[in-house]
Design an enzyme around this catalytic site. Structure first.
Site, PDB file in Angstrom:
ATOM      1  N   PHE A  91     -18.806 -65.342 -23.756  1.00 33.90           N
ATOM      2  CA  PHE A  91     -17.511 -64.723 -24.057  1.00 33.90           C
ATOM      3  C   PHE A  91     -16.409 -65.668 -23.596  1.00 33.90           C
ATOM      4  O   PHE A  91     -16.363 -66.055 -22.433  1.00 33.90           O
ATOM      5  CB  PHE A  91     -17.345 -63.370 -23.364  1.00 33.90           C
ATOM      6  CG  PHE A  91     -16.039 -62.712 -23.719  1.00 33.90           C
ATOM      7  CD1 PHE A  91     -15.889 -62.033 -24.925  1.00 33.90           C
ATOM      8  CD2 PHE A  91     -14.941 -62.818 -22.881  1.00 33.90           C
ATOM      9  CE1 PHE A  91     -14.665 -61.460 -25.277  1.00 33.90           C
ATOM     10  CE2 PHE A  91     -13.717 -62.243 -23.223  1.00 33.90           C
ATOM     11  CZ  PHE A  91     -13.587 -61.557 -24.439  1.00 33.90           C
ATOM     12  N   LYS A 124      -8.308 -64.818 -14.740  1.00 27.96           N
ATOM     13  CA  LYS A 124      -8.404 -63.501 -14.095  1.00 27.96           C
ATOM     14  C   LYS A 124      -7.849 -63.397 -12.665  1.00 27.96           C
ATOM     15  O   LYS A 124      -6.767 -62.893 -12.467  1.00 27.96           O
ATOM     16  CB  LYS A 124      -9.848 -63.008 -14.155  1.00 27.96           C
ATOM     17  CG  LYS A 124     -10.277 -62.671 -15.595  1.00 27.96           C
ATOM     18  CD  LYS A 124     -11.540 -61.860 -15.641  1.00 27.96           C
ATOM     19  CE  LYS A 124     -11.765 -61.219 -16.999  1.00 27.96           C
ATOM     20  NZ  LYS A 124     -12.408 -62.039 -18.010  1.00 27.96           N
ATOM     21  N   ASP A 147     -16.241 -72.557 -18.332  1.00 26.41           N
ATOM     22  CA  ASP A 147     -15.318 -71.418 -18.372  1.00 26.41           C
ATOM     23  C   ASP A 147     -15.545 -70.584 -17.106  1.00 26.41           C
ATOM     24  O   ASP A 147     -16.505 -69.829 -17.014  1.00 26.41           O
ATOM     25  CB  ASP A 147     -15.591 -70.599 -19.644  1.00 26.41           C
ATOM     26  CG  ASP A 147     -14.718 -69.343 -19.742  1.00 26.41           C
ATOM     27  OD1 ASP A 147     -14.054 -68.988 -18.743  1.00 26.41           O
ATOM     28  OD2 ASP A 147     -14.711 -68.722 -20.825  1.00 26.41           O
TER      29      ASP A 147
HETATM   30  C1  LIG Z   1     -12.137 -62.404 -19.419  1.00 28.78           C
HETATM   31  C2  LIG Z   1     -12.677 -63.680 -19.901  1.00 28.78           C
HETATM   32  C3  LIG Z   1     -12.002 -64.470 -20.850  1.00 28.78           C
HETATM   33  C4  LIG Z   1     -10.727 -63.997 -21.525  1.00 28.78           C
HETATM   34  O1  LIG Z   1      -9.688 -63.836 -20.649  1.00 28.78           O
HETATM   35  P1  LIG Z   1      -8.348 -63.047 -21.124  1.00 28.78           P
HETATM   36  O2  LIG Z   1      -7.418 -63.204 -19.958  1.00 28.78           O
HETATM   37  O3  LIG Z   1      -8.736 -61.649 -21.400  1.00 28.78           O
HETATM   38  O4  LIG Z   1      -7.855 -63.747 -22.333  1.00 28.78           O
HETATM   39  C5  LIG Z   1     -12.526 -65.698 -21.179  1.00 28.78           C
HETATM   40  N1  LIG Z   1     -13.665 -66.145 -20.620  1.00 28.78           N
HETATM   41  C6  LIG Z   1     -14.356 -65.416 -19.727  1.00 28.78           C
HETATM   42  C7  LIG Z   1     -15.593 -65.974 -19.132  1.00 28.78           C
HETATM   43  C8  LIG Z   1     -13.890 -64.159 -19.351  1.00 28.78           C
HETATM   44  O5  LIG Z   1     -14.585 -63.420 -18.489  1.00 28.78           O
END
Ligand SMILES: *Cc1c(COP(=O)(O)O)cnc(C)c1O
Length: 404
Positions: free
Chosen positions: A144, A258, A229
């Site tokens: 994701f 986050k 990521d």
């Molecule tokens: C939450 C998340 C995202 C997206 O972040 P947003 O601030 O909602 O755009 C991308 N990568 C990972 C691994 C995430 O957990």
């Protein structure tokens, strides 16, 4: 709940149905009012132990005094100033992140998806500036990376992409934790590999240590950029500030978001000297990104983590919860697997619905998230105490055992 408050809850739910785009479906009937520490209070005055922490965002819990002080004193000085000028919090947060990590350069955005957009763009920019464009990026199935058009293309889950086709080309998806799949997929057009170290959104699936070691080796040998990521794993939830520290590697590009500013929107792209050459003057930008308010919050978050040894607390309390959950698994036979690191934990249920367990915990005053049909995820504040951890695990045990 008195009648007035009950009406208010009903009215907000009704208005939400009427005025808000229905992407979140029927939400949990809690109207957030205020919070203190790990507790979040509804407008009805009910108190909840926030074990999901705004999805790994409220890293210091609610109402942390250092964070509130930093935000309010920065707000009194200047909230926003555009990137025509310098601002001290932006520069100092970039310096701090460089000092703490593999990185040499930083760029600030406003969310995880936006940080990943920046990372994807940086990788492509790197190769085209070298005169050898390599637009292809390999990502993992069940990953994701966000909800924007480039990041749904990066995300290895069809359900996020298909309704919004055509998606941005150039991404190839391989099974996670399978080095051979990467070797068989990469070619001369592959400019980057982008991975999470724990796939949070698809059920808290950690990468294998050896896999990440092999991926790093493969990237170096084949001159492919490694993008990690850490939007969810970064900023301490796994027990180290960055999760990559526990995999014995260094990425070329890393993204954060986050938890970085404890709840104020922020995202960051970190890169080593080589990868950072992908952006020159005029290649990228952001009106809000790196604004003094968000960056002052980010600095306060890092100061609090360091001065209170919160990473040590994550190891202690996270270790306690994982051990306790294994015991509960043995005793109740209701848990199939406990996964994760530190305080980012996925609890896969053996039977029964995760959504039901989530709702029963909610009724008992605990907030968690459910993923798919059978995984409960927790990502509580890093300053969760052992006593609070005990309260949570025994409430979970009661729910699993069907006790009221
Ligand atoms: C939450 C998340 C995202 C997206 O972040 P947003 O601030 O909602 O755009 C991308 N990568 C990972 C691994 C995430 O957990």
């Amino acid at each position: 709940m008195d009648e007035k408050q009950e009406n208010k809850l009903e009215q907000i739910i009704k208005y939400d149905e009427e005025y808000y785009m229905p992407v979140f479906g029927q939400r949990i009937p809690l109207v957030a009012d205020h919070g203190k520490g790990v507790y979040l209070y509804g407008t009805d005055g009910k108190k909840y132990m926030d074990m999901i922490g705004g999805i790994a965002v409220n890293i210091l819990g609610h109402g942390n005094s250092r964070l509130v002080r930093a935000i309010s004193s920065q707000a009194k000085k200047v909230i926003h100033c555009c990137n025509y000028y310098y601002n001290e919090p932006q520069t100092m947060l970039a310096k701090k992140l460089v000092d703490m990590s593999f990185a040499d350069k930083v760029f600030f955005a406003n969310s995880g998806a936006e940080a990943n957009e920046g990372a994807i763009k940086l990788a492509r920019g790197y190769w085209s500036k070298k005169g050898t464009p390599k637009p292809k990026i390999i990502t993992a199935k069940m990953s994701f990376h966000g909800r924007t058009l480039a990041t749904i293309a990066a995300t290895g889950q069809e359900k996020f992409r298909v309704p919004f086709a055509p998606v941005m080309p150039g991404f190839e998806y391989v099974p996670f934790n399978d080095i051979e799949a990467i070797k068989n997929t990469a070619d001369a057009q592959t400019g980057a590999i982008m991975l999470e170290l724990i796939q949070g959104e698809s059920g808290v699936h950690p990468a294998d240590f050896d896999y990440i070691q092999e991926v790093r080796k493969f990237c170096t040998q084949n001159k492919i950029l490694l993008i990690i990521d850490e939007v969810q794993t970064g900023v301490g939830h796994t027990g180290t500030f960055f999760a990559y520290e526990q995999f014995g590697i260094q990425p070329d590009i890393l993204t954060l978001a986050k938890g970085l500013a404890g709840g104020v929107p922020i995202g960051a792209v970190l890169a080593n000297k080589m990868a950072a050459t992908g952006f020159g003057v005029g290649d990228h930008g952001s009106t809000f990104g790196g604004n003094p308010l968000a960056c002052a919050a980010g600095l306060a978050v890092i100061e609090e983590i360091e001065s209170k040894n919160l990473l040590g607390n994550v190891m202690n309390v996270g270790g306690y919860i994982q051990k306790k959950l294994s015991n509960i698994a043995k005793k109740t036979k209701k848990i199939a697997e406990v996964r994760g690191k530190g305080l980012l934990i996925g609890i896969e249920l053996d039977s029964g619905s995760a959504a039901d367990v989530k709702m029963k915990l909610f009724e008992k005053g605990f907030l968690v998230s459910s993923i798919g049909s059978n995984v409960i995820r927790i990502a509580p504040p890093l300053n969760l105490s052992k006593l609070q951890a005990i309260k949570f695990t025994s409430a979970l045990q009661d729910v699993l055992e069907g006790k009221e």
